[in-house]
Design a protein around this motif. Sequence first.
Motif, PDB file in Angstrom:
ATOM      1  N   MET A   1      13.172 -25.234 -43.637  1.00  0.00           N
ATOM      2  CA  MET A   1      14.410 -25.944 -43.033  1.00  0.00           C
ATOM      3  C   MET A   1      14.091 -26.822 -42.040  1.00  0.00           C
ATOM      4  O   MET A   1      13.259 -26.844 -41.170  1.00  0.00           O
ATOM      5  N   TYR A   2      15.028 -28.064 -42.418  1.00  0.00           N
ATOM      6  CA  TYR A   2      14.734 -29.295 -41.353  1.00  0.00           C
ATOM      7  C   TYR A   2      15.342 -28.912 -40.053  1.00  0.00           C
ATOM      8  O   TYR A   2      16.355 -28.235 -39.874  1.00  0.00           O
ATOM      9  N   THR A   3      14.890 -29.581 -39.287  1.00  0.00           N
ATOM     10  CA  THR A   3      15.334 -29.672 -37.672  1.00  0.00           C
ATOM     11  C   THR A   3      16.704 -30.478 -37.559  1.00  0.00           C
ATOM     12  O   THR A   3      16.685 -31.441 -38.468  1.00  0.00           O
ATOM     13  N   LYS A   4      17.399 -30.318 -36.605  1.00  0.00           N
ATOM     14  CA  LYS A   4      18.564 -31.342 -36.422  1.00  0.00           C
ATOM     15  C   LYS A   4      18.133 -32.630 -36.159  1.00  0.00           C
ATOM     16  O   LYS A   4      18.499 -33.594 -36.652  1.00  0.00           O
ATOM     17  N   GLU A   5      16.972 -32.821 -35.331  1.00  0.00           N
ATOM     18  CA  GLU A   5      16.441 -34.110 -35.154  1.00  0.00           C
ATOM     19  C   GLU A   5      15.986 -34.657 -36.369  1.00  0.00           C
ATOM     20  O   GLU A   5      16.157 -36.050 -36.419  1.00  0.00           O
ATOM     21  N   GLU A   6      15.259 -34.016 -37.407  1.00  0.00           N
ATOM     22  CA  GLU A   6      14.664 -34.650 -38.457  1.00  0.00           C
ATOM     23  C   GLU A   6      16.103 -35.076 -39.547  1.00  0.00           C
ATOM     24  O   GLU A   6      16.148 -36.187 -40.124  1.00  0.00           O
ATOM     25  N   ILE A   7      17.112 -34.296 -39.447  1.00  0.00           N
ATOM     26  CA  ILE A   7      18.396 -34.484 -40.211  1.00  0.00           C
ATOM     27  C   ILE A   7      18.979 -35.763 -39.595  1.00  0.00           C
ATOM     28  O   ILE A   7      19.425 -36.754 -40.294  1.00  0.00           O
ATOM     29  N   MET A  30      23.501 -26.174 -37.187  1.00  0.00           N
ATOM     30  CA  MET A  30      23.349 -26.415 -38.799  1.00  0.00           C
ATOM     31  C   MET A  30      23.245 -25.052 -39.345  1.00  0.00           C
ATOM     32  O   MET A  30      22.706 -23.909 -38.729  1.00  0.00           O
ATOM     33  N   TYR A  31      23.702 -24.792 -40.578  1.00  0.00           N
ATOM     34  CA  TYR A  31      23.758 -23.565 -41.364  1.00  0.00           C
ATOM     35  C   TYR A  31      23.060 -23.525 -42.762  1.00  0.00           C
ATOM     36  O   TYR A  31      23.787 -24.572 -43.578  1.00  0.00           O
ATOM     37  N   LEU A  32      22.162 -23.021 -43.014  1.00  0.00           N
ATOM     38  CA  LEU A  32      21.485 -23.112 -44.505  1.00  0.00           C
ATOM     39  C   LEU A  32      21.780 -21.575 -45.415  1.00  0.00           C
ATOM     40  O   LEU A  32      21.311 -20.731 -44.856  1.00  0.00           O
ATOM     41  N   ASN A  33      22.310 -21.753 -46.461  1.00  0.00           N
ATOM     42  CA  ASN A  33      22.799 -20.673 -47.356  1.00  0.00           C
ATOM     43  C   ASN A  33      22.501 -20.873 -48.747  1.00  0.00           C
ATOM     44  O   ASN A  33      23.260 -21.767 -49.164  1.00  0.00           O
ATOM     45  N   ASN A  35      20.460 -22.817 -50.228  1.00  0.00           N
ATOM     46  CA  ASN A  35      20.302 -24.050 -50.587  1.00  0.00           C
ATOM     47  C   ASN A  35      21.316 -25.123 -50.519  1.00  0.00           C
ATOM     48  O   ASN A  35      21.547 -26.256 -50.935  1.00  0.00           O
ATOM     49  N   GLU A  36      22.471 -24.439 -49.725  1.00  0.00           N
ATOM     50  CA  GLU A  36      23.578 -25.177 -49.458  1.00  0.00           C
ATOM     51  C   GLU A  36      23.614 -25.464 -48.000  1.00  0.00           C
ATOM     52  O   GLU A  36      23.625 -24.578 -47.046  1.00  0.00           O
ATOM     53  N   LEU A  37      23.545 -26.724 -47.404  1.00  0.00           N
ATOM     54  CA  LEU A  37      23.546 -27.149 -46.009  1.00  0.00           C
ATOM     55  C   LEU A  37      24.805 -27.242 -45.428  1.00  0.00           C
ATOM     56  O   LEU A  37      25.697 -28.073 -45.910  1.00  0.00           O
ATOM     57  N   THR A  38      25.184 -26.510 -44.363  1.00  0.00           N
ATOM     58  CA  THR A  38      26.329 -26.864 -43.690  1.00  0.00           C
ATOM     59  C   THR A  38      26.051 -27.655 -42.376  1.00  0.00           C
ATOM     60  O   THR A  38      25.404 -26.942 -41.450  1.00  0.00           O
ATOM     61  N   ILE A  39      26.543 -28.658 -42.012  1.00  0.00           N
ATOM     62  CA  ILE A  39      26.305 -29.495 -40.689  1.00  0.00           C
ATOM     63  C   ILE A  39      27.584 -29.501 -39.748  1.00  0.00           C
ATOM     64  O   ILE A  39      28.730 -29.767 -40.259  1.00  0.00           O
ATOM     65  N   ILE A  40      27.394 -28.867 -38.654  1.00  0.00           N
ATOM     66  CA  ILE A  40      28.605 -28.966 -37.740  1.00  0.00           C
ATOM     67  C   ILE A  40      28.457 -30.148 -36.877  1.00  0.00           C
ATOM     68  O   ILE A  40      27.497 -30.034 -35.823  1.00  0.00           O
ATOM     69  N   ALA A  41      29.394 -31.016 -36.992  1.00  0.00           N
ATOM     70  CA  ALA A  41      29.465 -31.925 -36.110  1.00  0.00           C
ATOM     71  C   ALA A  41      30.171 -31.899 -35.022  1.00  0.00           C
ATOM     72  O   ALA A  41      31.318 -30.868 -35.135  1.00  0.00           O
TER      73      ALA A  41
END
Length: 341
Positions: A1-7, A30-33, A35-41
């Motif tokens: 899982m990538y970190t927020k900083e990496e994304i 962020m939320y990973l399920n 292999n589907e990534l959800t990014i919360i801005a």
Amino acid sequence: MYTKEEIIEEIITIREEIGHDFVEPEIKDMYLNDNELTIIAPDRPEKSIIIGKGGWVVGKLREKLGFKSIHVISYTDIILKEYQLELSVKHVHNLLNEDKIPLNYIDAFTNLYTLLKQKQEAPYNTTIIEKYIDDNIDRDCYEDSNVLVALSGGADSSFSTLLAKSLGFNVRALTVDPGTIILPKQFRNNIDNLCDKINVEHEYVETDMTELISDSLTGKIHPCGRCSKSIHKKLEEKLSEHGYDMMIFGDLLSTGSQSVVINGENIRINLPALFRMEKSEVKNIITKYDVKKIKGYGCPLIVQVHKKYPQYRPFSIQRVLRETRAGILEPGEALDLIRTI
């Protein structure tokens, strides 16, 4: 899982590569399920930065990092969704506690309430409802839990049919058929494919809308309001004819206390509104069950009305904007619909 900083670094790099202005985006969570990534801005402007013009940034991010999909959600939208789901949970809880739900529907309604609570606890998780349907679509229905589902062949009513069956209701789908100018072949194909795939009993109900069609094509009326009333009247007649107490619709807007309405002995559930579904969520679910996406706005009749009488186009655009203001329809999706109008 990538970190927020990496994304964030990847987003900055991609924006630079495709010629976008330099902006350092912020990611709240962020939320990973599966292999589907959800990014919360934090909000919609930050969401736009992550998505990029035309969805280029998030599309390239998905390709580069190998995710199945990436969903970007603004936290301000989540706050609204959480509140609306809270209203839904409270409303259904009160109906159950006050014994307003007939006994033959209690089991299915209890399933509904449990799933609704799960959705409330994780409103940003776009896969909760999808997984529930996949896991329960073949379940046996509860005895005497008969419901009529208004099935038009569009995305929202198809979703309602799927979820109602998954909850354990004994579903009978009804389609009011005024002819191909209102119910074209592609909608009928969706209806037939869906009902065959999930083994739901279905009935076409023929109705005469000759006067409505004539008034529309001669510019006397915008057809949608009168058409909707006519269809609802026909469905209520069938509800009485079959001796059922409950009907389910694909309304997305009637949230909170309007998501489940008791009128005398009859109960109406606006299922997508109850679960505060968004168009993108609904479409992702139905395509797995042989329901094809239909481009453009409305039926062939309203398309002809828009062409012949441009003064009626703003009425249709307003309907699109209502869903956009409610957060159900993304601005980009709304713009595509408005262009077809």
